[in-house]
Design a protein around this motif. Structure first.
Motif, short mmCIF file in Angstrom:
data_model
loop_
_atom_site.label_atom_id
_atom_site.label_comp_id
_atom_site.label_asym_id
_atom_site.label_seq_id
_atom_site.Cartn_x
_atom_site.Cartn_y
_atom_site.Cartn_z
N ILE A 148 44.70 75.83 32.65
CA ILE A 148 45.12 76.39 33.94
C ILE A 148 43.88 76.86 34.69
O ILE A 148 43.13 77.71 34.20
N ALA A 149 43.64 76.30 35.87
CA ALA A 149 42.38 76.54 36.59
C ALA A 149 42.21 77.99 37.04
O ALA A 149 41.09 78.43 37.28
N SER A 150 43.30 78.73 37.15
CA SER A 150 43.24 80.12 37.61
C SER A 150 43.06 81.12 36.47
O SER A 150 43.04 82.33 36.72
N GLU A 151 42.95 80.63 35.25
CA GLU A 151 42.87 81.54 34.10
C GLU A 151 41.58 81.34 33.32
O GLU A 151 40.91 80.31 33.43
N ASN A 152 41.25 82.38 32.54
CA ASN A 152 40.08 82.34 31.67
C ASN A 152 40.27 83.40 30.60
O ASN A 152 41.28 84.11 30.59
N TYR A 153 39.32 83.53 29.70
CA TYR A 153 39.34 84.56 28.68
C TYR A 153 38.19 85.53 28.94
O TYR A 153 37.02 85.13 28.90
N THR A 154 38.52 86.78 29.19
CA THR A 154 37.47 87.78 29.39
C THR A 154 36.92 88.22 28.04
O THR A 154 37.51 87.96 26.99
N SER A 155 35.79 88.90 28.05
CA SER A 155 35.13 89.30 26.81
C SER A 155 35.86 90.47 26.14
O SER A 155 36.60 91.22 26.80
N LEU A 156 35.63 90.63 24.86
CA LEU A 156 36.19 91.78 24.14
C LEU A 156 35.70 93.09 24.73
O LEU A 156 36.44 94.07 24.80
N ALA A 157 34.44 93.11 25.17
CA ALA A 157 33.89 94.34 25.78
C ALA A 157 34.67 94.72 27.03
O ALA A 157 35.00 95.89 27.23
N SER A 158 35.00 93.72 27.86
CA SER A 158 35.77 94.00 29.08
C SER A 158 37.17 94.49 28.73
O SER A 158 37.70 95.40 29.40
N ILE A 159 37.77 93.91 27.71
CA ILE A 159 39.11 94.35 27.28
C ILE A 159 39.06 95.80 26.80
O ILE A 159 39.92 96.62 27.15
N ILE A 160 38.05 96.13 26.03
CA ILE A 160 37.92 97.49 25.49
C ILE A 160 37.73 98.50 26.62
O ILE A 160 38.39 99.53 26.67
N TYR A 161 36.82 98.19 27.56
CA TYR A 161 36.56 99.13 28.65
C TYR A 161 37.75 99.23 29.62
O TYR A 161 37.98 100.28 30.21
N SER A 162 38.49 98.13 29.78
CA SER A 162 39.67 98.20 30.65
C SER A 162 40.80 98.99 30.01
O SER A 162 41.75 99.39 30.70
#
Length: 398
Positions: free
Chosen positions: A24-38
């Motif tokens: 899906i062109a509108s999606e991606n996987y963010t980093s674990l660091a971004s998930i933790i800080y979010s």
């Protein structure tokens, strides 16, 4: 629903993401660091306003984070001004419209069936209901034609030209279109939501010097968490945009997300990110070439970004569902000058950002393209195990 059922659903989704191929062109996987800080304690903090000018106390530490996020995004896009507060690309675009336009002003944008976006003037979207929308279409070669745009601008005198698209795989001549717009007193909004990762890597020309405002989502090729961003080199316009974001159309920003944006901007300001975006381009070109070799038609026979369209002779909705059963996610999409409905359009859209995040390269994407062709042509449902093997070899987070 009790707590344990809720946790179980999260586990199911996590496993599903690991065991499926996401195109899906509108999606991606963010980093674990971004998930933790979010997911940080800033979920609890209300930070209405801007740094050093908040409407609640206790924001001094967050002011540091937001300022860092602003500076990092300015460095990333060579921009003098940045607002990292928009909750989404839609709200970012709405803020631009509020700043530059009044009700019923004319907007010139690409037709939705040619690759435009809902917020660029679709009749059921706020943009199409509040403003007077004029569309330009792709030419007979399915490319953006500057001469055609110039003719429309001279005739219709729109107040805003929108550049940036949701399913266009060709080049944009920012400089020439700026000259055309400037001669006709027309603002330019460049919505780079799909190509922002390539722009900050220097692989696609940066429109910041050719646009009054640049908007983007943060979760596509930029590989950040979901959100929006606004950029400009015009201080007068940008001061108005800041007021349009807050208090114009949203209250408190999502504090934890802004911290995660900072982490992702920092990650993108790195040589590794440039290597990553270069590999996306390689993967995209290889997969498109494979489809063309198998006899499929694309809107144009090249791509300069992460995505492309493939025309489908059978029902695109059915193909989407069959591919999903085989562990491959993508979306049905309009093909230029499509006569079919949005529910069952004539094409599928394919994006290579997410599989490249999983470190898949030339051989894997060629294999995937052939899998998809085989599934389409034979209506088969026997590829699920092959997809799982590929996913196990290229995990997202392990």
């Amino acid at each position: 629903m009790n707590f344990y059922n809720f946790i179980n659903l999260l586990k199911i989704e996590s496993i599903k993401q690991e065991k499926t191929i996401n195109l899906i062109a509108s999606e991606n996987y963010t980093s674990l660091a971004s998930i933790i800080y979010s997911s940080s304690c800033y979920i609890n903090k209300y930070t209405e306003g801007y740094p050093n000018n908040r409407y609640y106390s206790g924001c001094k530490i967050f002011d540091i984070f937001e300022n860092k996020s602003i500076i990092e995004s300015q460095l990333l896009f060579s921009s003098l001004f940045s607002n990292v507060q928009p909750h989404s690309g839609t709200q970012a675009n709405f803020s631009v419209f509020q700043t530059l336009l009044t009700k019923n002003d004319k907007i010139l944008s690409l037709d939705l069936k040619s690759g435009g976006h809902l917020t660029h003037g679709f009749k059921k979207n706020f943009s199409g209901q509040i403003y007077n929308i004029i569309n330009y279409c792709l030419d007979k070669n399915n490319k953006i034609n500057n001469y055609n745009i110039e003719l429309i601008i001279k005739k219709e005198k729109p107040k805003l030209l929108i550049l940036g698209y949701s399913s266009y795989q060709g080049k944009i001549d920012w400089k020439n279109l700026k000259n055309i717009s400037k001669k006709n007193n027309c603002y330019i909004l460049s919505d780079i939501s799909h190509i922002s990762g390539f722009i900050c890597s220097g692989l696609i020309e940066n429109p910041i010097n050719f646009s009054n405002v640049v908007s983007s989502t943060t979760h596509k090729t930029l590989r950040c968490i979901k959100g929006g961003i606004l950029l400009s080199n015009n201080e007068k316009i940008f001061n108005k945009i800041n007021s349009s974001v807050f208090p114009g159309q949203q209250g408190g920003c999502i504090s934890n997300n802004i911290i995660a944006k900072y982490i992702s901007f920092k990650e993108a300001n790195n040589f590794n990110f440039i290597y990553y975006t270069k590999q996306i381009l390689i993967n995209s070109k290889i997969m498109l070439k494979t489809f063309l070799y198998r006899g499929y038609k694309s809107s144009i026979n090249e791509t300069i970004n992460h995505m492309f369209l493939i025309k489908i002779q059978s029902c695109s909705l059915l193909i989407e569902k069959i591919l999903e059963k085989n562990g491959i996610l993508l979306n049905r999409n309009f093909f230029p000058n499509d006569f079919k409905t949005s529910f069952k359009p004539s094409a599928i859209r394919i994006g290579l950002s997410a599989v490249t995040t999983r470190k898949m390269k030339n051989l894997e994407v060629e294999l995937l393209a052939n899998y998809i062709c085989d599934i389409i042509e034979n209506n088969e449902k026997k590829f699920n195990n092959k997809i799982k093997i590929l996913c196990n070899k290229f995990p997202i987070y392990k």
